[in-house]
Design an enzyme around this catalytic site. Structure first.
Site: not given
Ligand code: P71
Length: 461
Positions: A75, A127-128, A218, A220, A261, A453
């Site tokens: 843990y 990002f969104d 950010d 990723a 990613k 979305h």
């Molecule tokens: C991507 C995603 C994940 C996603 C988002 C919307 C629909 C389907 C899949 C996530 C990101 C990203 C950046 C630059 C933070 C996140 C959040 N992207 N920064 O592109 O691209 O990370 O998903 O691990 O929470 O498909 P998280």
């Protein structure tokens, strides 16, 4: 720089396979109708080639699978945490490391500590879900990306760069007290997976330091970003991806990472920091929400896979293969005459859906309509990144502020599909191009209050 002949093919061979199946067109028409014309509602088994996202969809290596057996599930203070922390320290260079279960919680905890109601956070582009996290904490994300980013046809490198004049005027107008930090997304996902140059990272940090504002990355897709720097920025041709990744973070005070990613894992994330005080402020939020601070919502085995994935993402041969595959798809679509964002970025090919479907007004969600059409045509799933994901309500009743781009993204999962799969996607677009004027728009029948979305429902117009 690595020689071209070393990346002619995948720098790996395939040991495990996962069957996929193309169901009939008739069945696809039925499935998408049952999914209320939102590709998020499809069952993945009814998709042939799934390019919805490159997030959490990577194939892990034999080494990643084998270190998972070494997972220490204690843990607190597990050996796996220290291996993970050491990997982040070595590859990114941050002193303090906080694991989280994905990118969003990393953002949420950092933002909770830093953002006050009414604050402004300048980004190149958020990002969104990141923009939604800023809003959730009472702040407003402001786009400061250079205008060229909105011109999908302009073939120039580093279209993810921040416009320093825009950033400067935001600081001058709002005042540094209202700006808790600046955030740079590398690569810029929302803007077409476009990279940010080292010179830009350096310049933003200099301006931020002058104004005593911290900078966060950010991260990723920080390794893909490094590849573009290696290929296109003066002075980096003879540096390794590992060296470039590390240098990038010397121009930041910290980072949030969705490890789903570039770091090649199916789940995971973290916050990287150099400031001990900030680190200590975040820790209680981890205990409240994610569990203990040495696992952050992850299993010990997940931390092991992530540590190994961090070493693998900076492999020069791997990264050259990775970006080349995305470009292979991009070139095919471009040759057919599909309007793709240029230059093709790191993680996927972004189609300019408004240009591809000029007969559909933005109010009919062209990007998502294209998503429905390519699923029916070829069993391929992509994601709309346009009006549905990014439109905002204006001040006047009923007024809609449309985003500057209406994109449909074909994200390529890492080490998962072959070039032959990319050929099939391109062939689907070739067929669709012939009948593009018959593609129907969408009308919302249900929308949730945030990140609509994911959960919206539609009917065909
Ligand atoms: C991507 C995603 C994940 C996603 C988002 C919307 C629909 C389907 C899949 C996530 C990101 C990203 C950046 C630059 C933070 C996140 C959040 N992207 N920064 O592109 O691209 O990370 O998903 O691990 O929470 O498909 P998280």
């Amino acid at each position: 720089m690595i020689e071209k002949e070393r990346v002619l093919a995948e720098p790996f061979r395939i040991k495990v396979i996962e069957p996929i199946k193309l169901i009939s067109r008739e069945e696809r028409e039925k499935k998408i109708k049952e999914a209320y014309y939102n590709v998020f509602n499809l069952r993945a088994e009814n998709i042939y080639i799934d390019l919805l996202t490159d997030s959490g969809t990577s194939a892990m290596s034999n080494k990643q699978w084998s270190v998972m057996m070494m997972g220490d599930e204690s843990y607190a203070g597990a050996r796996s945490f220290f291996r993970f922390k050491e990997a982040v320290q070595k590859i990114l260079g941050f002193k303090y490391v906080i694991p989280t279960h994905q990118g969003r919680p990393a953002e949420s905890f950092l933002f909770k500590v830093l953002i006050k109601k009414g604050d402004i956070v300048p980004f190149n582009m958020p990002f969104d879900s990141t923009g939604a996290q800023v809003k959730d904490k009472g702040g407003t994300a402001i786009e400061c990306v250079a205008d060229i980013a909105y011109d999908s046809k302009a073939v120039v490198p580093f279209k993810g760069n921040i416009d320093l004049n825009k950033l400067k005027s935001v600081i001058d107008k709002e005042g540094r007290e209202k700006i808790p930090f600046i955030m740079i997304t590398i690569t810029n996902n929302t803007g077409g997976g476009q990279p940010v140059s080292m010179a830009n990272l350096k310049a933003v940090k200099k301006l931020a330091d002058k104004n005593h504002i911290p900078v966060f990355i950010d991260a990723a897709r920080c390794a893909e970003n490094a590849y573009f720097i290696q290929q296109h920025e003066e002075g980096y041709q003879n540096k390794t991806i590992a060296e470039i990744v590390k240098e990038q973070f010397t121009y930041a005070d910290g980072c949030t990472m969705s490890a789903k990613k570039d770091p090649l894992v199916n789940i995971g994330g973290f916050i990287g920091l150099n400031d001990e005080e900030l680190y200590r402020k975040i820790l209680p939020h981890i205990v409240l929400n994610e569990g203990f601070v040495t696992y952050g919502g992850l299993a010990g085995r997940d931390l092991e896979a992530l540590a190994q994935g961090l070493y693998e993402m900076v492999d020069d041969d791997y990264m050259a293969y990775r970006v080349r595959q995305v470009q292979y798809l991009g070139k095919q679509l471009d040759d057919i005459g599909v309007d793709v964002v240029k230059p093709v970025g790191g993680s996927g090919v972004y189609v300019d859906a408004h240009a591809f479907l000029p007969h559909l007004p933005l109010s009919q969600f062209p990007a998502d309509a294209l998503g429905v059409a390519i699923y029916v045509e070829a069993g391929v799933r992509g994601i709309g990144l346009g009006t549905l994901a990014f439109a905002k309500a204006g001040k006047k009743p009923g007024e809609v502020i449309y985003p500057k781009m209406e994109l449909f993204r074909l994200a390529v999962p890492r080490r998962v599909y072959t070039d032959r799969h990319m050929d099939v996607v391109a062939e689907g677009f070739r067929q669709l191009t012939k009948k593009r004027d018959k593609i129907k728009g969408l009308k919302l029948t249900y929308e949730p209050p945030v990140l609509r979305h994911f959960l919206s429902r539609f009917k065909l117009i």
